[in-house]
Design an enzyme around this catalytic site. Structure first.
Site, PDB file in Angstrom:
ATOM      1  CB  CYS A 265       4.202   2.714  -7.789  1.00  0.00           C
ATOM      2  SG  CYS A 265       5.013   3.411  -6.420  1.00  0.00           S
TER       3      CYS A 265
ATOM      4  CE  LYS B 135       2.587   6.060  -4.968  1.00  0.00           C
ATOM      5  NZ  LYS B 135       2.859   6.502  -3.549  1.00  0.00           N
TER       6      LYS B 135
ATOM      7  CG  ASP C  21       9.737  12.175  -4.712  1.00  0.00           C
ATOM      8  OD1 ASP C  21       9.070  12.954  -5.363  1.00  0.00           O
ATOM      9  OD2 ASP C  21      10.151  10.998  -5.075  1.00  0.00           O
TER      10      ASP C  21
ATOM     11  CG  ASP D 289       5.160   6.658  -1.211  1.00  0.00           C
ATOM     12  OD1 ASP D 289       4.040   6.703  -1.502  1.00  0.00           O
ATOM     13  OD2 ASP D 289       6.279   7.029  -1.781  1.00  0.00           O
TER      14      ASP D 289
ATOM     15  CG  ASP E 279      10.788   9.528  -1.208  1.00  0.00           C
ATOM     16  OD1 ASP E 279      11.218   9.205  -2.542  1.00  0.00           O
ATOM     17  OD2 ASP E 279       9.594   9.231  -0.961  1.00  0.00           O
TER      18      ASP E 279
ATOM     19  N   GLY F 117       1.321   5.484  15.093  1.00  0.00           N
ATOM     20  CA  GLY F 117       0.430   4.837  14.103  1.00  0.00           C
ATOM     21  C   GLY F 117      -0.783   5.099  14.079  1.00  0.00           C
ATOM     22  CG  HIS F 118      -2.524   7.818  12.831  1.00  0.00           C
ATOM     23  ND1 HIS F 118      -3.067   8.383  14.291  1.00  0.00           N
ATOM     24  CD2 HIS F 118      -1.376   8.395  12.852  1.00  0.00           C
ATOM     25  CE1 HIS F 118      -2.348   9.215  14.591  1.00  0.00           C
ATOM     26  NE2 HIS F 118      -1.306   9.366  13.718  1.00  0.00           N
ATOM     27  CB  SER F 119      -5.241   1.398  12.292  1.00  0.00           C
ATOM     28  OG  SER F 119      -5.708   1.457  13.733  1.00  0.00           O
TER      29      SER F 119
ATOM     30  CG  ASP G  71      12.782   6.510  -4.335  1.00  0.00           C
ATOM     31  OD1 ASP G  71      12.597   7.923  -4.604  1.00  0.00           O
ATOM     32  OD2 ASP G  71      11.885   6.012  -3.689  1.00  0.00           O
TER      33      ASP G  71
END
Length: 719
Positions: free
Chosen positions: A400, A403, A431, A447, A470, A520-522, A605
């Site tokens: 973070c 960010k 969020d 996230d 979240d 999933g994506h990569s 959070d």
């Protein structure tokens, strides 16, 4: 044209953080091999230096002076560190097994784990004694005993040099503390057989001067609480018992299917085992071509050869032979600041020898305390305005800390049109989104985190817990997750290995939380980034930011400080034990905490905008303010020390601008520290605050009531 980092193509795994590997890592940091990914596996964040152990036991050194900080050293070397004990090597599958994580695969591996001096065959040893090796647990147990009070009774088993040094150091330390003590050295044969007669006589006299009882040619029948029973029937008082005899390899080495000598890994003159891809060095190795006694000097001298040969095994250069010296200088501590030096049968003793030994030891440790500073590349001579300011004076943070600032984010999100779908309920201050499908209420969030550790398993655990925050903060039950993964450039074999580690870990964390990995994506990029898109189901109304009421107690479930600790770690400034403790906090799921806080009026959070930023968001949504009790806010170990040194995250200034009326300096600066996988911040009825904190603490969360909600807008500190 952008020039991405060179791809990773081979995995080198260093098993153990012994002296040889520590020196290899230092050399690697100054001369890395492009394309090689280096992994270090060690039970803890530090590796004690055995040469200074007697000095610590005697009271000449502080505990921290013994330790090589492996977290800091691996950062310098550009390596990843895995903290955990090795429980096996599968040479055929090229895998190292560490509890609690997927197997670690390798192309080339090296073992430098030292030995243990526990005595499982001696009745009562496991229950009533502590082995002198591994050094870390022994040092902690001795410090605890030494700092006690009243008469002491100590026994050391083993009359070799190691046992003699320990028993004299213990006797000296207890005498310095003013504690009456009975100190005994026990050996089933003759003591000091590895030293010449003159040196042995000097050491025996030193033991006599320290009041040590020497029991030779006598075996031990068993160890009981506060005493040792000898085979002769004699009872030796011993409230603290340690063993420095019978040093042996770790049990798992026997199952490696490598060729062994008396349990030790046989290596040739290139330090290769019977499997050419697996090397070994230090006490766990047996030099089959030139057998030598177990001594740290050989481990140190092996380092340059091992460094060269590991690079050769990875494809760079030819192998080099290790030629051990026939004899070596023995420097033996005599309890106080006096030592004996022996080589080739000649010996000298006294304070000057201790100064010499101390100089050698401090010079060795200085190699790891004062790591060379690696200069940052200069900016191009010609560059656009603002480049220096945008770059800043420190590396970009991960997690973070990387960010985008709250102000920039809110200004952009504020321009987006409102949702037109009737099944999407806008929650502009939260969020996560709230969706209605049939009669079900579903929350959705996304996230991702820029990596701040090169261990994909640890980074995945943290990223998963972070993304789940979240969902938990809205009182929802995690339902489904899709992973988004960016890997640094690497060969197909390393892609497969890394993705396997990431997805196995993600499935475990999400499964434990009640969610399923459904997609999933990569892709590949310059660095590792791991993220998740999540859905959760609400059985009751979701907990929103807008429900806080004047008078509510504010509860925080985790300590602050992950931002400053990770920033310091990436810059090589953090204590490794502090970093390891912070990681343990970050991987702690918040599901049970969310269930305990299910009746909260408002909850969020604490993540990238820091405690102040997220609390202000709650207050603005609820049209109220808050007063914080700074003393009650828990901090991670080391966070305040680093903050006081001026360590800051990339986003700190943006976070500070969120609440300009709050004071700065000292602990207050950590109110603006971005948290990764941070705790839950809940506004609850004031009469329930302490009871809920008690439940949270019983569930393993270091929760505290840190303030209360007020009707007056803004944030203030309790006077």
């Amino acid at each position: 044209m952008h020039h991405p980092p060179l791809p990773l193509t081979r995995d080198l795994v260093l098993i153990g953080g012994g002296h040889t590997h520590a020196l290899v890592l230092r050399k690697w940091g100054m001369n890395p091999l492009p394309g090689a990914r280096v992994t270090v596996i060690n039970p803890g964040p530090t590796a004690p230096y055995s040469g200074m152990l007697p000095g610590f036991v005697a009271g000449h050194y502080e505990r921290y002076e013994l330790d090589i900080d492996l977290v800091r050293l691996t950062r310098f070397a550009g390596a990843r560190v895995i903290l955990g004990p090795v429980e096996g090597i599968d040479a055929e599958q090229r895998q190292v097994h560490v509890p609690g994580r997927p197997p670690v695969e390798f192309d080339v591996a090296s073992v430098n784990v030292g030995i243990t001096s526990d005595m499982p065959a001696l009745p009562g040893f496991a229950e009533h004694a502590v082995p002198a090796k591994p050094l870390g647990p022994f040092a902690s147990r001795w410090a605890e005993y030494l700092n006690g009070s009243g008469p002491a009774s100590v026994a050391v088993i083993g009359g070799g040099v190691a046992g003699v040094e320990l028993v004299m150091a213990m006797a000296h330390a207890l005498r310095s503390k003013g504690r009456a003590a009975q100190v005994t050295l026990i050996d089933n044969a003759d003591a000091l057989t590895a030293t010449k007669a003159k040196a042995a006589a000097t050491i025996r006299q030193a033991m006599t001067d320290l009041g040590i009882d020497l029991v030779e040619q006598t075996s031990i029948a068993r160890i009981e609480k506060d005493q040792i029973i000898l085979e002769t029937g004699q009872h030796v008082p011993a409230a603290f018992v340690t063993g420095a005899a019978g040093a042996r390899p770790y049990d798992w080495v026997a199952d490696t299917r490598l060729e062994l000598q008396d349990g030790y890994i046989r290596v040739n003159s290139y330090l290769q085992s019977s499997d050419p891809a697996i090397f070994a060095a230090g006490d766990c190795a047996h030099l089959s071509d030139n057998p030598r006694p177990k001594a740290g000097v050989y481990a140190v001298r092996e380092a340059p050869v091992l460094f060269h040969n590991l690079r050769a095994a990875l494809g760079a250069g030819e192998m080099r032979r290790y030629k051990p010296q026939k004899d070596y200088l023995k420097l033996i501590s005599l309890g106080g600041k006096s030592a004996l030096a022996e080589r080739f049968g000649t010996s000298f003793s006294g304070p000057l020898m201790w100064k010499w030994k101390n100089h050698i030891d401090q010079t060795f440790m200085k190699k790891f305390r004062d790591l060379p500073a690696m200069a940052r590349p200069d900016l191009p001579r010609h560059h656009a305005d603002g480049l220096q300011e945008a770059l800043g004076n420190k590396p970009m943070c991960g997690g973070c800390g990387a960010k985008v600032g709250r102000g920039a984010l809110q200004s952009v999100l504020g321009t987006l049109p409102s949702p037109k779908r009737s099944d999407v309920i806008p929650l502009p201050t939260d969020d996560a989104a709230l969706l209605t499908t049939g009669g079900a209420r579903q929350v959705m969030t996304s996230d991702h985190l820029r990596g701040f550790t090169d261990d994909p398993v640890l980074m995945t655990r943290i990223a998963a817990v972070h993304a789940l925050g979240d969902i938990w903060a809205m009182g929802a039950s995690p339902q489904a997750a899709a992973a988004t993964i960016i890997l640094p450039r690497m060969s197909p074999a390393l892609q497969r290995r890394t993705l396997a580690e990431i997805m196995a870990t993600a499935a475990e964390v999400m499964g434990d939380a009640g969610a399923a990995i459904v997609a999933g994506h990569s892709s590949m990029g310059d660095e590792m980034t791991i993220g998740f898109t999540l859905t959760g189901l609400c059985e009751t109304d979701p907990i929103l930011l807008s429900g806080a009421r004047a008078g509510d107690a504010l509860i925080l479930t985790k300590p602050l400080g992950s931002g400053v600790l990770m920033a310091a770690e990436m810059a090589g400034q953090a204590n490794g034990a502090w970093v390891a403790s912070a990681f343990r906090q970050m991987v702690q799921p918040q599901g049970e905490a969310a269930r305990i806080l299910a009746g909260a009026h408002a909850m969020t959070d604490v993540t990238g905008f820091g405690l102040a930023g997220h609390l202000l968001g709650m207050c603005e949504a609820s049209d109220c303010g808050a007063v914080l009790d700074l003393d009650a806010i828990p901090l991670m170990t080391g966070a305040l020390e680093l903050s006081n040194l001026g360590v800051r995250t990339t986003i700190f200034d943006d976070n500070r601008a969120i609440a300009p009326d709050l004071p700065t300096g000292g602990k207050a600066d950590l109110l603006f520290d971005p948290q990764t996988a941070g705790g839950l911040l809940a506004a609850v009825a004031t009469e329930q605050g302490q009871a809920l904190c008690e439940k949270l603490r019983n569930a393993g969360y270091p929760a505290s009531v840190i303030g209360h909600v007020t009707s007056k807008p803004g944030l203030r500190l309790q006077s």
